[in-house]
Design a protein around this motif. Structure first.
Motif, short mmCIF file in Angstrom:
data_model
loop_
_atom_site.label_atom_id
_atom_site.label_comp_id
_atom_site.label_asym_id
_atom_site.label_seq_id
_atom_site.Cartn_x
_atom_site.Cartn_y
_atom_site.Cartn_z
N ARG A 123 74.87 72.87 -41.07
CA ARG A 123 75.89 73.78 -40.53
C ARG A 123 75.24 75.09 -40.07
N ILE A 124 74.23 75.55 -40.79
CA ILE A 124 73.51 76.75 -40.36
C ILE A 124 72.85 76.51 -39.00
N VAL A 125 72.26 75.34 -38.83
CA VAL A 125 71.66 75.00 -37.54
C VAL A 125 72.71 75.04 -36.44
N ALA A 126 73.88 74.48 -36.71
CA ALA A 126 74.93 74.41 -35.69
C ALA A 126 75.42 75.80 -35.27
N PHE A 127 75.44 76.75 -36.20
CA PHE A 127 75.98 78.08 -35.90
C PHE A 127 74.91 79.07 -35.41
N TRP A 128 73.66 78.89 -35.81
CA TRP A 128 72.63 79.88 -35.49
C TRP A 128 71.80 79.54 -34.26
N PHE A 129 71.87 78.27 -33.79
CA PHE A 129 70.99 77.86 -32.69
C PHE A 129 71.81 77.20 -31.58
N PRO A 130 71.35 77.27 -30.34
CA PRO A 130 72.06 76.62 -29.23
C PRO A 130 72.04 75.11 -29.38
N GLY A 131 73.07 74.46 -28.82
CA GLY A 131 73.24 73.02 -28.99
C GLY A 131 72.06 72.19 -28.53
N ARG A 132 71.34 72.64 -27.50
CA ARG A 132 70.24 71.83 -26.97
C ARG A 132 69.09 71.70 -27.96
N ARG A 133 69.02 72.65 -28.92
CA ARG A 133 67.94 72.60 -29.91
C ARG A 133 68.37 71.88 -31.19
N ASN A 134 69.64 71.49 -31.24
CA ASN A 134 70.16 70.92 -32.48
C ASN A 134 69.49 69.61 -32.89
N PRO A 135 69.32 68.63 -31.98
CA PRO A 135 68.71 67.37 -32.42
C PRO A 135 67.32 67.57 -33.03
N LEU A 136 66.50 68.42 -32.42
CA LEU A 136 65.15 68.65 -32.94
C LEU A 136 65.20 69.33 -34.30
N LEU A 137 66.08 70.33 -34.46
CA LEU A 137 66.14 71.07 -35.72
C LEU A 137 66.74 70.23 -36.84
N VAL A 138 67.71 69.39 -36.52
CA VAL A 138 68.27 68.49 -37.54
C VAL A 138 67.19 67.52 -38.02
N GLN A 139 66.45 66.95 -37.07
CA GLN A 139 65.37 66.04 -37.46
C GLN A 139 64.29 66.78 -38.22
N LEU A 140 63.98 68.01 -37.79
CA LEU A 140 62.99 68.83 -38.48
C LEU A 140 63.42 69.12 -39.91
N THR A 141 64.72 69.38 -40.10
CA THR A 141 65.24 69.63 -41.44
C THR A 141 65.03 68.44 -42.35
N VAL A 274 60.68 60.65 -33.69
CA VAL A 274 62.03 60.10 -33.62
C VAL A 274 62.98 61.10 -32.95
N ALA A 275 62.84 62.39 -33.29
CA ALA A 275 63.69 63.42 -32.68
C ALA A 275 63.48 63.47 -31.17
N HIS A 276 62.23 63.38 -30.73
CA HIS A 276 61.94 63.41 -29.29
C HIS A 276 62.57 62.22 -28.58
N LEU A 277 62.45 61.04 -29.17
CA LEU A 277 63.03 59.85 -28.56
C LEU A 277 64.54 59.96 -28.43
N CYS A 278 65.19 60.48 -29.48
CA CYS A 278 66.65 60.60 -29.46
C CYS A 278 67.12 61.66 -28.46
N ALA A 279 66.37 62.77 -28.37
CA ALA A 279 66.74 63.82 -27.43
C ALA A 279 66.51 63.37 -25.99
N ARG A 280 65.45 62.60 -25.76
CA ARG A 280 65.10 62.16 -24.41
C ARG A 280 65.95 60.98 -23.95
N HIS A 281 66.34 60.13 -24.91
CA HIS A 281 67.11 58.92 -24.57
C HIS A 281 68.34 58.83 -25.48
N PRO A 282 69.32 59.72 -25.30
CA PRO A 282 70.48 59.75 -26.22
C PRO A 282 71.31 58.47 -26.20
#
Length: 429
Positions: A123-141, A274-282
């Motif tokens: 939820r912190i990721v969703a509120f503090w960062f723009p949506g385009r960075r969300n998949p990478l940050l969720v995977q990073l978490t 995995v994050a890169h693959l999901c962001a590049r090929h949703p």
């Protein structure tokens, strides 16, 4: 919120929240490498030992939807603080426990606190960062959080064997208390005070919110994605991997802990891929899910069918493939995010997070029961064949999960096509 707090860098808030999740994974996995010692300390068999993990995981899974609702109401900071305090209390109880009932209660506290942590960070990721960075940050978490399992492997085993049970888990509690202070000082829910918490919802509103999240095929696709990808690696790391390697494969405790550490390190490498693959090929995320599931089932088939003890290279291959399970399960949260508005993220994420832990509970219990049934009478440790039968139960869960992922992938695609058509018609008119 003060002006200074409003200017708080997003990276700092996220880094401290991520540290809280690392600590939660450490607390969660601390039983995995101490299972053999726990069996000796409490004089219990494999089925009884399984109840420790089942109690922890059952509370975690049962609390996901309630925690999601609480998260949308009270925000991440309060839940991170509450969860951290519960996990510290659990480790303190586990440190001094000599009775099975107190030990189980301690793992319940750990599971309850753990349940509040991961989705709070999302939820912190969703509120503090723009949506385009969300998949990478969720995977990073999800990926960086596994550093907690590194702390819960070789260092904890070394401390346990050097200082003993009570000092080892008192140290774990002290680590958790330190992180709790960091959260208190640094973490805020959002950059904007007016969005820090929502209005207290009534029961009817909660039901509507959960029903709306569940009605999205993407939410259910996320749940079954989490189910089919998570349980094998999770159960291996949380409880049964260490006994399998030590008692079944004949490795030394240090060698077994080193393999579990390698599994975590491999997760750190695989997560960004995995994050890169999901962001590049949703629209091909399900292909990644099926590939991870097939690879896991395949390498287990080789290990279980190998005559005698598996060679070192095969065990290394096993833990490296299992390492991809964690990043694979995070794809489920990405489905929830892209299928629900931001005000429903907590509820949808809670629903998704139930999947893998329900599967893990089923497997933890099944492995414990089968080990007891397949261990010859009078023998104190299970033989390798008992472990083979026990881990073969996984194929039932993989079959169920794969069918459901395919079912809800098709439903989600139909929903997406219908939504696109509904938007296109007024535009054409």
């Amino acid at each position: 919120m003060s002006a200074a707090a409003a200017r708080r860098p997003a990276v700092l808030v996220y880094a401290v929240a991520l540290t809280a999740y690392v600590a939660a994974v450490f607390h969660r996995s601390s039983l995995g490498v101490t299972g053999v010692d726990a069996a000796d300390r409490f004089h219990i068999n494999a089925s009884a030992l399984a109840t420790f993990s089942v109690a922890q995981l059952a509370v975690y899974a049962a609390m996901q939807v309630p925690v999601g609702v609480l998260l949308d109401r009270f925000g991440s900071r309060r839940l991170l603080l509450t969860g951290g305090a519960l996990m510290v209390a659990g480790q303190l109880c586990f440190a001094v426990a000599t009775d099975v009932r107190l030990a189980v209660a301690a793992r319940v506290l750990v599971g309850l606190g753990d349940a509040m942590t991961f989705i709070s960070v999302l939820r912190i990721v969703a509120f503090w960062f723009p949506g385009r960075r969300n998949p990478l940050l969720v995977q990073l978490t999800g990926t960086v959080g596994q550093l907690g399992a590194v702390l819960g492997a070789v260092p904890l085993v070394a401390l346990l064997h050097h200082a003993g049970w009570t000092p080892a888990f008192l140290t774990a509690a002290a680590l958790g208390a330190t992180v709790l202070l960091l959260v208190l000082v640094a973490v805020r829910d959002t950059p904007h005070a007016e969005h820090a918490a929502g209005v207290a919802p009534d029961l009817a509103t909660v039901r509507r919110q959960l029903a709306a999240a569940w009605a999205q095929p993407g939410t259910r696709l996320g749940l079954w994605t989490h189910f089919v990808t998570q349980f094998s690696g999770s159960v291996f790391a949380l409880l049964w991997g260490y006994p399998f390697l030590v008692q079944g494969q004949g490795l030394s405790p240090t060698a077994a802990a080193s393999l579990l550490t390698l599994m975590t390190v491999a997760t750190l490498v695989c997560g960004p891929v995995v994050a890169h693959l999901c962001a590049r090929h949703p629209f091909r995320r399900s292909v990644v899910v099926f590939a991870i599931t097939a690879a896991t089932a395949g390498v287990w088939a080789v290990v279980l069918a190998w005559p005698g003890r598996a060679p070192q290279w095969l065990l290394v291959t096993l833990v490296v493939v299992l390492a991809v399970n964690g990043p694979g399960s995070v794809i489920g949260f990405d489905y929830a995010r892209t299928s629900n508005p931001v005000h429903r993220i907590g509820s949808a994420t809670g629903i998704v997070n139930v999947g893998g832990f329900v599967a893990s509970i089923a497997l933890v219990l099944a492995v414990g029961v089968v080990l007891d049934l397949a261990t010859p009478a009078g023998r104190s440790t299970p033989p390798l064949d008992a472990f083979r039968w026990a881990f073969a139960v996984q194929y039932l869960l993989w079959g169920l999960g794969a069918v459901q992922v395919l079912r809800y992938r098709n439903a989600a695609r139909r929903r997406y096509a219908a939504d696109r058509a509904a938007v296109a018609v007024p535009a054409a008119a």
